[in-house]
Design a protein around this motif. Sequence first.
Motif, PDB file in Angstrom:
ATOM      1  N   ARG A   1      23.194  11.007 114.306  1.00  0.00           N
ATOM      2  CA  ARG A   1      23.412   9.953 113.311  1.00  0.00           C
ATOM      3  C   ARG A   1      23.970  10.580 112.048  1.00  0.00           C
ATOM      4  O   ARG A   1      23.291  11.361 111.385  1.00  0.00           O
TER       5      ARG A   1
ATOM      6  N   SER B   1      25.606   8.836 109.369  1.00  0.00           N
ATOM      7  CA  SER B   1      25.863   7.906 108.269  1.00  0.00           C
ATOM      8  C   SER B   1      25.008   8.269 107.058  1.00  0.00           C
ATOM      9  O   SER B   1      24.212   9.209 107.083  1.00  0.00           O
TER      10      SER B   1
ATOM     11  N   TYR C   1      29.198   4.080 106.793  1.00  0.00           N
ATOM     12  CA  TYR C   1      29.847   5.012 107.717  1.00  0.00           C
ATOM     13  C   TYR C   1      31.261   5.281 107.221  1.00  0.00           C
ATOM     14  O   TYR C   1      32.068   4.354 107.085  1.00  0.00           O
TER      15      TYR C   1
ATOM     16  N   GLN D   1      32.244   9.074 111.125  1.00  0.00           N
ATOM     17  CA  GLN D   1      30.786   8.973 111.208  1.00  0.00           C
ATOM     18  C   GLN D   1      30.377   7.933 112.246  1.00  0.00           C
ATOM     19  O   GLN D   1      31.062   6.934 112.453  1.00  0.00           O
ATOM     20  N   LYS D   2      29.218   8.197 112.898  1.00  0.00           N
ATOM     21  CA  LYS D   2      28.793   7.357 114.022  1.00  0.00           C
ATOM     22  C   LYS D   2      27.296   7.477 114.227  1.00  0.00           C
ATOM     23  O   LYS D   2      26.597   8.224 113.539  1.00  0.00           O
ATOM     24  N   TYR D   3      26.800   6.717 115.221  1.00  0.00           N
ATOM     25  CA  TYR D   3      25.397   6.803 115.634  1.00  0.00           C
ATOM     26  C   TYR D   3      25.413   6.764 117.157  1.00  0.00           C
ATOM     27  O   TYR D   3      25.741   5.743 117.754  1.00  0.00           O
TER      28      TYR D   3
END
Length: 290
Positions: A80, A82, A121, A125-127
């Motif tokens: 993660r 963010s 984000y 950027q991501k999850y």
Amino acid sequence: MTNLYLLLISFLFILFRSSSSSIINPSKVKQVSWKPRAFVYEGFLTEEECDHMISLAKSELKRSAVADNVSGKSKLSEVRTSSGMFIPKSKDPIVAGIEDKIATWTFLPKENGEDIQVLKYEHGQKYDPHFDYFTDAVNVAHGGHRIATVLMYLSDVEKGGETVFPSAEVASRHKTSKSDDDLSECAKKGIAVKPRKGDALLFFSLYPTAIPDATSLHGGCPVIEGEKWSATKWIHVDSFDKIVGGGGDCKDQNENCERWAALGECTKNKEYMIGTPELPGYCRRSCKLC
């Protein structure tokens, strides 16, 4: 004149009190998936509500963390990437109104929800795919599992940033979306929802029997162009406002436990009713475990 004034004040009071529920329009809700149960409400938030939450969050953002599967403690992870912050419940009338709308739409009590988490984000950027229900005893003890998630999109994203369900059961009517040029490659790996400012995604992490739903696995795809702002409300099976005590009292946690036990749920639904020593169930007394 006085009577007219009082009538006007009464009307405005009723309008204010009813605005959160009257704005709920079922025709704006579309089913995304049945396994998991997921729905999108188009235009759930106004532009002003979206901008207000972003303005509250901007100066408070910190690197987002995840819950450790064993200890339950928060930790930083490349899963993660963010940044985010939490807005306290009822921080102001606008936030309180949003919480009212969530409760009205989901039919779940406000006290079962966590504070709203606002996330930002940026490019890349991501999850990674994850579950919103817990596997550690620490978090489950506070309000029980997360039963539902309301993910509100506070901004449009030029490309990427979709919410994807890689384990969702894909019905024939969804298959065409995999070839949609508007979706990123990440989003084409399952059923995906493209972030649009004001829309909200509701999905359930547990079956109606309170058993975790493995098809609720979901992730936030990398942002390719632009930036993504979102706000998340996690809702538990029990009150999240309740203070968790340290005692080992054996008692029912739901007023319906006795009735459910009489219907044989202690055997049919052991995970919820009885649980385990590490994750105690909610109806241990009615199941005659103490």
